[in-house]
Design a protein around this motif. Sequence first.
Motif, PDB file in Angstrom:
ATOM      1  N   LEU A   1      24.327  -4.137  59.673  1.00 16.93           N
ATOM      2  CA  LEU A   1      23.451  -3.055  59.190  1.00 16.93           C
ATOM      3  C   LEU A   1      23.976  -2.409  57.911  1.00 16.93           C
ATOM      4  CD1 LEU A   1      22.397  -1.285  62.492  1.00 16.93           C
ATOM      5  CD2 LEU A   1      20.893  -2.419  60.839  1.00 16.93           C
ATOM      6  N   SER A   2      25.293  -2.333  57.795  1.00 23.35           N
ATOM      7  CA  SER A   2      25.858  -1.703  56.597  1.00 23.35           C
ATOM      8  C   SER A   2      25.423  -2.434  55.332  1.00 23.35           C
ATOM      9  CB  SER A   2      27.388  -1.658  56.675  1.00 23.35           C
ATOM     10  OG  SER A   2      27.967  -2.939  56.457  1.00 23.35           O
ATOM     11  N   ARG A   3      25.188  -3.725  55.441  1.00 21.71           N
ATOM     12  CA  ARG A   3      24.791  -4.517  54.277  1.00 21.71           C
ATOM     13  C   ARG A   3      23.380  -4.132  53.795  1.00 21.71           C
ATOM     14  NH1 ARG A   3      28.926  -6.197  51.883  1.00 21.71           N
ATOM     15  NH2 ARG A   3      27.854  -8.013  51.098  1.00 21.71           N
ATOM     16  N   VAL A   4      22.519  -3.750  54.721  1.00 19.16           N
ATOM     17  CA  VAL A   4      21.187  -3.259  54.352  1.00 19.16           C
ATOM     18  C   VAL A   4      21.322  -1.865  53.750  1.00 19.16           C
ATOM     19  CG1 VAL A   4      18.872  -2.665  55.171  1.00 19.16           C
ATOM     20  CG2 VAL A   4      20.071  -4.632  56.156  1.00 19.16           C
TER      21      VAL A   4
ATOM     22  N   CYS B   1      15.989   1.888  55.583  1.00 19.94           N
ATOM     23  CA  CYS B   1      17.449   1.852  55.754  1.00 19.94           C
ATOM     24  C   CYS B   1      18.173   2.248  54.474  1.00 19.94           C
ATOM     25  CB  CYS B   1      17.906   0.454  56.172  1.00 19.94           C
ATOM     26  SG  CYS B   1      17.358  -0.047  57.801  1.00 19.94           S
ATOM     27  N   PHE B   2      17.771   1.655  53.352  1.00 18.40           N
ATOM     28  CA  PHE B   2      18.451   1.929  52.096  1.00 18.40           C
ATOM     29  C   PHE B   2      18.287   3.390  51.695  1.00 18.40           C
ATOM     30  CE2 PHE B   2      18.751   1.907  47.394  1.00 18.40           C
ATOM     31  CZ  PHE B   2      20.087   1.544  47.307  1.00 18.40           C
ATOM     32  N   GLY B   3      17.126   3.947  51.951  1.00 20.39           N
ATOM     33  CA  GLY B   3      16.906   5.365  51.657  1.00 20.39           C
ATOM     34  C   GLY B   3      17.836   6.253  52.456  1.00 20.39           C
ATOM     35  N   THR B   4      18.135   5.860  53.686  1.00 21.71           N
ATOM     36  CA  THR B   4      19.065   6.608  54.537  1.00 21.71           C
ATOM     37  C   THR B   4      20.460   6.615  53.932  1.00 21.71           C
ATOM     38  OG1 THR B   4      17.815   5.972  56.490  1.00 21.71           O
ATOM     39  CG2 THR B   4      20.063   6.721  56.856  1.00 21.71           C
ATOM     40  N   CYS B   5      20.826   5.518  53.288  1.00 19.60           N
ATOM     41  CA  CYS B   5      22.178   5.397  52.754  1.00 19.60           C
ATOM     42  C   CYS B   5      22.396   6.225  51.504  1.00 19.60           C
ATOM     43  CB  CYS B   5      22.506   3.931  52.471  1.00 19.60           C
ATOM     44  SG  CYS B   5      24.256   3.674  52.168  1.00 19.60           S
TER      45      CYS B   5
ATOM     46  N   TYR C   1      18.212  -7.626  53.015  1.00 16.48           N
ATOM     47  CA  TYR C   1      17.031  -7.225  53.779  1.00 16.48           C
ATOM     48  C   TYR C   1      17.375  -7.305  55.262  1.00 16.48           C
ATOM     49  CZ  TYR C   1      14.402  -8.267  49.505  1.00 16.48           C
ATOM     50  OH  TYR C   1      13.930  -8.298  48.222  1.00 16.48           O
ATOM     51  N   PRO C   2      16.614  -6.614  56.116  1.00 20.42           N
ATOM     52  CA  PRO C   2      16.853  -6.721  57.558  1.00 20.42           C
ATOM     53  C   PRO C   2      16.788  -8.164  58.085  1.00 20.42           C
ATOM     54  CG  PRO C   2      15.514  -4.805  57.115  1.00 20.42           C
ATOM     55  CD  PRO C   2      15.643  -5.550  55.810  1.00 20.42           C
TER      56      PRO C   2
ATOM     57  N   SER D   1      26.719   6.438  52.849  1.00 19.27           N
ATOM     58  CA  SER D   1      27.194   5.489  51.845  1.00 19.27           C
ATOM     59  C   SER D   1      28.678   5.193  52.052  1.00 19.27           C
ATOM     60  CB  SER D   1      26.953   6.032  50.443  1.00 19.27           C
ATOM     61  OG  SER D   1      27.438   5.125  49.481  1.00 19.27           O
ATOM     62  N   ILE D   2      29.464   6.231  52.257  1.00 17.02           N
ATOM     63  CA  ILE D   2      30.907   6.053  52.471  1.00 17.02           C
ATOM     64  C   ILE D   2      31.154   5.296  53.769  1.00 17.02           C
ATOM     65  CG2 ILE D   2      33.063   7.284  52.956  1.00 17.02           C
ATOM     66  CD1 ILE D   2      31.955   9.511  51.034  1.00 17.02           C
ATOM     67  N   ALA D   3      30.474   5.690  54.833  1.00 12.40           N
ATOM     68  CA  ALA D   3      30.650   5.014  56.122  1.00 12.40           C
ATOM     69  C   ALA D   3      30.242   3.546  56.022  1.00 12.40           C
ATOM     70  CB  ALA D   3      29.843   5.726  57.206  1.00 12.40           C
ATOM     71  N   SER D   4      29.136   3.281  55.358  1.00 13.71           N
ATOM     72  CA  SER D   4      28.668   1.903  55.224  1.00 13.71           C
ATOM     73  C   SER D   4      29.648   1.048  54.424  1.00 13.71           C
ATOM     74  CB  SER D   4      27.287   1.862  54.557  1.00 13.71           C
ATOM     75  OG  SER D   4      26.322   2.423  55.413  1.00 13.71           O
ATOM     76  N   ARG D   5      30.223   1.614  53.395  1.00 14.30           N
ATOM     77  CA  ARG D   5      31.217   0.870  52.612  1.00 14.30           C
ATOM     78  C   ARG D   5      32.432   0.513  53.460  1.00 14.30           C
ATOM     79  NH1 ARG D   5      31.121   2.698  46.444  1.00 14.30           N
ATOM     80  NH2 ARG D   5      29.038   3.556  46.421  1.00 14.30           N
ATOM     81  N   LEU D   6      32.916   1.481  54.225  1.00 16.38           N
ATOM     82  CA  LEU D   6      34.094   1.237  55.074  1.00 16.38           C
ATOM     83  C   LEU D   6      33.791   0.202  56.154  1.00 16.38           C
ATOM     84  CD1 LEU D   6      35.422   4.889  55.463  1.00 16.38           C
ATOM     85  CD2 LEU D   6      36.421   3.047  54.093  1.00 16.38           C
ATOM     86  N   ILE D   7      32.653   0.346  56.782  1.00 17.53           N
ATOM     87  CA  ILE D   7      32.277  -0.596  57.835  1.00 17.53           C
ATOM     88  C   ILE D   7      32.077  -1.990  57.254  1.00 17.53           C
ATOM     89  CG2 ILE D   7      30.444  -1.187  59.478  1.00 17.53           C
ATOM     90  CD1 ILE D   7      30.164   1.903  59.920  1.00 17.53           C
ATOM     91  N   SER D   8      31.445  -2.076  56.102  1.00 19.12           N
ATOM     92  CA  SER D   8      31.223  -3.365  55.460  1.00 19.12           C
ATOM     93  C   SER D   8      32.541  -4.068  55.154  1.00 19.12           C
ATOM     94  CB  SER D   8      30.415  -3.174  54.175  1.00 19.12           C
ATOM     95  OG  SER D   8      30.197  -4.410  53.544  1.00 19.12           O
ATOM     96  N   LYS D   9      33.543  -3.307  54.730  1.00 19.35           N
ATOM     97  CA  LYS D   9      34.857  -3.897  54.420  1.00 19.35           C
ATOM     98  C   LYS D   9      35.506  -4.509  55.653  1.00 19.35           C
ATOM     99  CE  LYS D   9      35.806  -1.190  50.387  1.00 19.35           C
ATOM    100  NZ  LYS D   9      36.751  -1.166  49.341  1.00 19.35           N
ATOM    101  N   LEU D  10      35.193  -3.981  56.824  1.00 18.15           N
ATOM    102  CA  LEU D  10      35.719  -4.588  58.053  1.00 18.15           C
ATOM    103  C   LEU D  10      35.183  -6.000  58.242  1.00 18.15           C
ATOM    104  CD1 LEU D  10      35.466  -1.582  60.549  1.00 18.15           C
ATOM    105  CD2 LEU D  10      37.534  -2.513  59.477  1.00 18.15           C
ATOM    106  N   GLY D  11      34.062  -6.302  57.596  1.00 19.57           N
ATOM    107  CA  GLY D  11      33.459  -7.629  57.715  1.00 19.57           C
ATOM    108  C   GLY D  11      33.979  -8.628  56.710  1.00 19.57           C
ATOM    109  N   ASN D  12      34.953  -8.245  55.909  1.00 14.59           N
ATOM    110  CA  ASN D  12      35.552  -9.200  54.985  1.00 14.59           C
ATOM    111  C   ASN D  12      36.455 -10.151  55.753  1.00 14.59           C
ATOM    112  OD1 ASN D  12      34.221  -7.827  52.967  1.00 14.59           O
ATOM    113  ND2 ASN D  12      36.020  -6.715  52.264  1.00 14.59           N
TER     114      ASN D  12
END
Length: 177
Positions: free
Chosen positions: A143-146, A19-23, A152-153, A29-40
Amino acid sequence: MNAFQQRLVAFDVSLYYLCFGTCRLSVMSIASRLISKLGNGGVYLATGLLLAWFELEDGADFLMTGLVLFAIELPVYIFLKKAIKRDRPCDRFDDVTPQITPADKFSLPSGHAAAAFVFATALTYYYPSLMLPAYTLASLIALSRVFLGVHYPTDIIAGAALGLSSSVIGLSLLGLV
């Protein structure tokens, strides 16, 4: 650690690296950051307040129920983080640079995953037609956190389980299920 636990940890680390290698792709990376912020937490509170203000039928009940569910989930989450004290992958492996700065030191369970699943469950209870998008977004937040290198998963699986179980307990205590 017994053989089963060793295999589980090895699988968890392998899946993490996949997963991390994919990011490492900039778009991920940008998508994961944006999605992760929705979880704040602020997003959940703002949504609850907006629904309480503008959705007259169930909005206020949704907000109050959400507050109760989070009041159950949050202390358990804090207790587990402090009791388990699992290092984050970015702190354990030299070849991992996190894409964000984690809010705290430990990784198990994922608070973002727990909160996302609490919110999705409350939303689904009051607005059943939103079940698929709510749980899809909760899963993407987890998933964005991974992908960002901070969990970890199994951290996100534990967080999701914590969020779901806290929600079921809370809804039961409120007499809603």
